[in-house]
Design a protein around this motif. Structure first.
Motif, PDB file in Angstrom:
ATOM      1  N   LEU A  12       0.842  -1.210   0.000  1.00  0.00           N
ATOM      2  CA  LEU A  12       0.000   0.000   0.000  1.00  0.00           C
ATOM      3  C   LEU A  12       0.876   1.258   0.000  1.00  0.00           C
ATOM      4  CD1 LEU A  12      -2.792   1.367   0.187  1.00  0.00           C
ATOM      5  CD2 LEU A  12      -2.622   1.147   2.690  1.00  0.00           C
ATOM      6  N   ALA A  13       2.014   1.193   0.688  1.00  0.00           N
ATOM      7  CA  ALA A  13       2.905   2.360   0.742  1.00  0.00           C
ATOM      8  C   ALA A  13       3.390   2.741  -0.657  1.00  0.00           C
ATOM      9  CB  ALA A  13       4.103   2.064   1.650  1.00  0.00           C
ATOM     10  N   ASP A  14       3.721   1.733  -1.451  1.00  0.00           N
ATOM     11  CA  ASP A  14       4.208   1.990  -2.817  1.00  0.00           C
ATOM     12  C   ASP A  14       3.082   2.524  -3.695  1.00  0.00           C
ATOM     13  OD1 ASP A  14       6.882   0.409  -2.402  1.00  0.00           O
ATOM     14  OD2 ASP A  14       5.236  -0.787  -1.605  1.00  0.00           O
ATOM     15  N   HIS A  15       1.900   1.971  -3.476  1.00  0.00           N
ATOM     16  CA  HIS A  15       0.707   2.403  -4.209  1.00  0.00           C
ATOM     17  C   HIS A  15       0.467   3.901  -3.955  1.00  0.00           C
ATOM     18  CE1 HIS A  15      -3.215   0.330  -5.664  1.00  0.00           C
ATOM     19  NE2 HIS A  15      -3.015   1.444  -6.302  1.00  0.00           N
ATOM     20  N   ILE A  16       0.514   4.290  -2.694  1.00  0.00           N
ATOM     21  CA  ILE A  16       0.300   5.691  -2.323  1.00  0.00           C
ATOM     22  C   ILE A  16       1.414   6.567  -2.913  1.00  0.00           C
ATOM     23  CG2 ILE A  16       0.321   7.324  -0.383  1.00  0.00           C
ATOM     24  CD1 ILE A  16      -1.055   5.041   1.272  1.00  0.00           C
ATOM     25  N   ALA A  17       2.655   6.105  -2.796  1.00  0.00           N
ATOM     26  CA  ALA A  17       3.787   6.905  -3.279  1.00  0.00           C
ATOM     27  C   ALA A  17       3.718   7.104  -4.801  1.00  0.00           C
ATOM     28  CB  ALA A  17       5.104   6.238  -2.880  1.00  0.00           C
ATOM     29  N   LEU A  18       3.311   6.065  -5.522  1.00  0.00           N
ATOM     30  CA  LEU A  18       3.185   6.203  -6.987  1.00  0.00           C
ATOM     31  C   LEU A  18       2.139   7.256  -7.332  1.00  0.00           C
ATOM     32  CD1 LEU A  18       3.430   2.442  -7.992  1.00  0.00           C
ATOM     33  CD2 LEU A  18       4.970   4.261  -8.771  1.00  0.00           C
ATOM     34  N   HIS A  19       1.027   7.249  -6.584  1.00  0.00           N
ATOM     35  CA  HIS A  19      -0.002   8.275  -6.817  1.00  0.00           C
ATOM     36  C   HIS A  19       0.528   9.660  -6.452  1.00  0.00           C
ATOM     37  CE1 HIS A  19      -3.508   6.098  -8.164  1.00  0.00           C
ATOM     38  NE2 HIS A  19      -3.292   5.168  -7.258  1.00  0.00           N
ATOM     39  N   ALA A  21       3.499  10.712  -6.526  1.00  0.00           N
ATOM     40  CA  ALA A  21       4.485  11.131  -7.529  1.00  0.00           C
ATOM     41  C   ALA A  21       3.841  11.360  -8.896  1.00  0.00           C
ATOM     42  CB  ALA A  21       5.592  10.081  -7.645  1.00  0.00           C
ATOM     43  N   ARG A  22       2.537  11.093  -8.971  1.00  0.00           N
ATOM     44  CA  ARG A  22       1.774  11.263 -10.220  1.00  0.00           C
ATOM     45  C   ARG A  22       2.393  10.459 -11.368  1.00  0.00           C
ATOM     46  NH1 ARG A  22       1.517  16.151  -7.646  1.00  0.00           N
ATOM     47  NH2 ARG A  22      -0.573  16.974  -7.261  1.00  0.00           N
ATOM     48  N   LEU A  23       2.822   9.255 -11.057  1.00  0.00           N
ATOM     49  CA  LEU A  23       3.397   8.374 -12.073  1.00  0.00           C
ATOM     50  C   LEU A  23       2.305   7.468 -12.631  1.00  0.00           C
ATOM     51  CD1 LEU A  23       6.702   7.370 -10.224  1.00  0.00           C
ATOM     52  CD2 LEU A  23       6.479   8.906 -12.191  1.00  0.00           C
ATOM     53  N   ALA A  24       2.341   7.256 -13.923  1.00  0.00           N
ATOM     54  CA  ALA A  24       1.387   6.341 -14.544  1.00  0.00           C
ATOM     55  C   ALA A  24       1.853   4.909 -14.284  1.00  0.00           C
ATOM     56  CB  ALA A  24       1.320   6.601 -16.043  1.00  0.00           C
ATOM     57  N   PHE A  25       0.945   4.082 -13.810  1.00  0.00           N
ATOM     58  CA  PHE A  25       1.328   2.691 -13.554  1.00  0.00           C
ATOM     59  C   PHE A  25       0.111   1.786 -13.642  1.00  0.00           C
ATOM     60  CE2 PHE A  25      -0.308   1.903  -9.212  1.00  0.00           C
ATOM     61  CZ  PHE A  25      -0.617   3.199  -8.815  1.00  0.00           C
ATOM     62  N   GLU A  26       0.400   0.533 -14.000  1.00  0.00           N
ATOM     63  CA  GLU A  26      -0.622  -0.507 -13.921  1.00  0.00           C
ATOM     64  C   GLU A  26      -0.437  -1.194 -12.577  1.00  0.00           C
ATOM     65  OE1 GLU A  26      -0.456  -3.292 -17.221  1.00  0.00           O
ATOM     66  OE2 GLU A  26       0.610  -1.758 -18.350  1.00  0.00           O
ATOM     67  N   ARG A  27      -1.438  -1.946 -12.186  1.00  0.00           N
ATOM     68  CA  ARG A  27      -1.295  -2.707 -10.948  1.00  0.00           C
ATOM     69  C   ARG A  27      -1.968  -4.054 -11.124  1.00  0.00           C
ATOM     70  NH1 ARG A  27      -5.810   0.639  -7.381  1.00  0.00           N
ATOM     71  NH2 ARG A  27      -7.484   0.157  -8.811  1.00  0.00           N
ATOM     72  N   LEU A  70      10.373   2.201  -2.674  1.00  0.00           N
ATOM     73  CA  LEU A  70       9.999   3.558  -2.248  1.00  0.00           C
ATOM     74  C   LEU A  70      11.117   4.558  -2.553  1.00  0.00           C
ATOM     75  CD1 LEU A  70       8.204   2.635   1.080  1.00  0.00           C
ATOM     76  CD2 LEU A  70       7.132   3.675  -0.941  1.00  0.00           C
ATOM     77  N   ASP A  71      12.362   4.123  -2.403  1.00  0.00           N
ATOM     78  CA  ASP A  71      13.489   5.010  -2.736  1.00  0.00           C
ATOM     79  C   ASP A  71      13.490   5.323  -4.229  1.00  0.00           C
ATOM     80  OD1 ASP A  71      16.074   6.351  -2.154  1.00  0.00           O
ATOM     81  OD2 ASP A  71      16.881   4.748  -3.427  1.00  0.00           O
ATOM     82  N   TRP A  72      13.198   4.317  -5.059  1.00  0.00           N
ATOM     83  CA  TRP A  72      13.158   4.563  -6.511  1.00  0.00           C
ATOM     84  C   TRP A  72      12.038   5.565  -6.839  1.00  0.00           C
ATOM     85  CZ3 TRP A  72       9.747   4.342 -10.515  1.00  0.00           C
ATOM     86  CH2 TRP A  72      10.298   4.502 -11.798  1.00  0.00           C
ATOM     87  N   ILE A  73      10.866   5.358  -6.243  1.00  0.00           N
ATOM     88  CA  ILE A  73       9.738   6.262  -6.519  1.00  0.00           C
ATOM     89  C   ILE A  73      10.094   7.678  -6.066  1.00  0.00           C
ATOM     90  CG2 ILE A  73       7.323   6.791  -6.001  1.00  0.00           C
ATOM     91  CD1 ILE A  73       6.940   3.705  -5.611  1.00  0.00           C
ATOM     92  N   ALA A  74      10.678   7.801  -4.874  1.00  0.00           N
ATOM     93  CA  ALA A  74      11.056   9.129  -4.375  1.00  0.00           C
ATOM     94  C   ALA A  74      12.055   9.800  -5.312  1.00  0.00           C
ATOM     95  CB  ALA A  74      11.631   9.014  -2.958  1.00  0.00           C
ATOM     96  N   GLY A  75      12.886   8.998  -5.954  1.00  0.00           N
ATOM     97  CA  GLY A  75      13.859   9.548  -6.894  1.00  0.00           C
ATOM     98  C   GLY A  75      13.226  10.134  -8.145  1.00  0.00           C
ATOM     99  N   GLN A  76      11.959   9.766  -8.393  1.00  0.00           N
ATOM    100  CA  GLN A  76      11.255  10.278  -9.570  1.00  0.00           C
ATOM    101  C   GLN A  76      10.588  11.621  -9.295  1.00  0.00           C
ATOM    102  OE1 GLN A  76      11.816   8.252 -12.305  1.00  0.00           O
ATOM    103  NE2 GLN A  76      12.983   7.271 -10.644  1.00  0.00           N
ATOM    104  N   ASP A  77      10.405  11.946  -8.003  1.00  0.00           N
ATOM    105  CA  ASP A  77       9.692  13.174  -7.648  1.00  0.00           C
ATOM    106  C   ASP A  77      10.358  13.805  -6.419  1.00  0.00           C
ATOM    107  OD1 ASP A  77       8.034  15.211  -6.900  1.00  0.00           O
ATOM    108  OD2 ASP A  77       6.209  13.986  -6.800  1.00  0.00           O
TER     109      ASP A  77
END
Ligand SMILES: N[C@@H](CCC(=O)N[C@@H](CS)C(=O)NCC(=O)O)C(=O)O
Length: 111
Positions: A12-19, A21-27, A70-77
């Motif tokens: 869920l943490a990654d799901h929230i972080a992707l949102h 960061a406004r990244l487009a993703f499938e799940r 989460l570190d990778w996602i944070a690196g995007q935003d």
């Protein structure tokens, strides 16, 4: 990119972080007991460790371990990180503490 997740699990943490960061993703959800995905794929073939989260990048590379995802996602935003020379270190410090000292998954057989 695609996030493999399980409702109610730490993914869920990654799901929230992707949102955030406004990244487009499938799940795709994973049945952690049956070790299959919603589309019927063999989950250990995607992550031999058998855990969510798994993030498959657009390059086809796979990132596992919540801290790394989460570190990778944070690196995007940059808005998801902390400023200053120790900013990333402080984020990793918090994620490591949560992963190793706090995280208990009600869905995991090992608790
Ligand atoms: N070391 C992994 C652990 C992740 C983890 O414990 N995921 C749980 C859900 S919260 C899981 O997939 N458990 C499956 C199982 O125990 O078979 C990480 O930090 O990402």
């Amino acid at each position: 990119m695609k996030l493999y997740y399980c409702p109610g699990a730490c993914s869920l943490a990654d799901h929230i972080a992707l949102h955030e960061a406004r990244l487009a993703f499938e799940r795709e959800s994973v049945d952690l007991e049956a070790k299959t995905t919603a589309s019927g794929a063999d989950f250990p073939a995607i992550n031999p460790k058998g855990y969510v989260p798994v993030l498959v990048l657009d390059s086809g590379e796979t990132v596992t371990e919540n801290l790394a995802v989460l570190d990778w996602i944070a690196g995007q935003d940059p808005a998801l990180g902390l400023d200053g020379p120790l900013g990333r270190t402080r984020v990793l410090e918090a994620l490591a503490y949560i992963s190793t000292e706090v995280h208990r998954c009600p869905l995991c057989a090992t608790g």
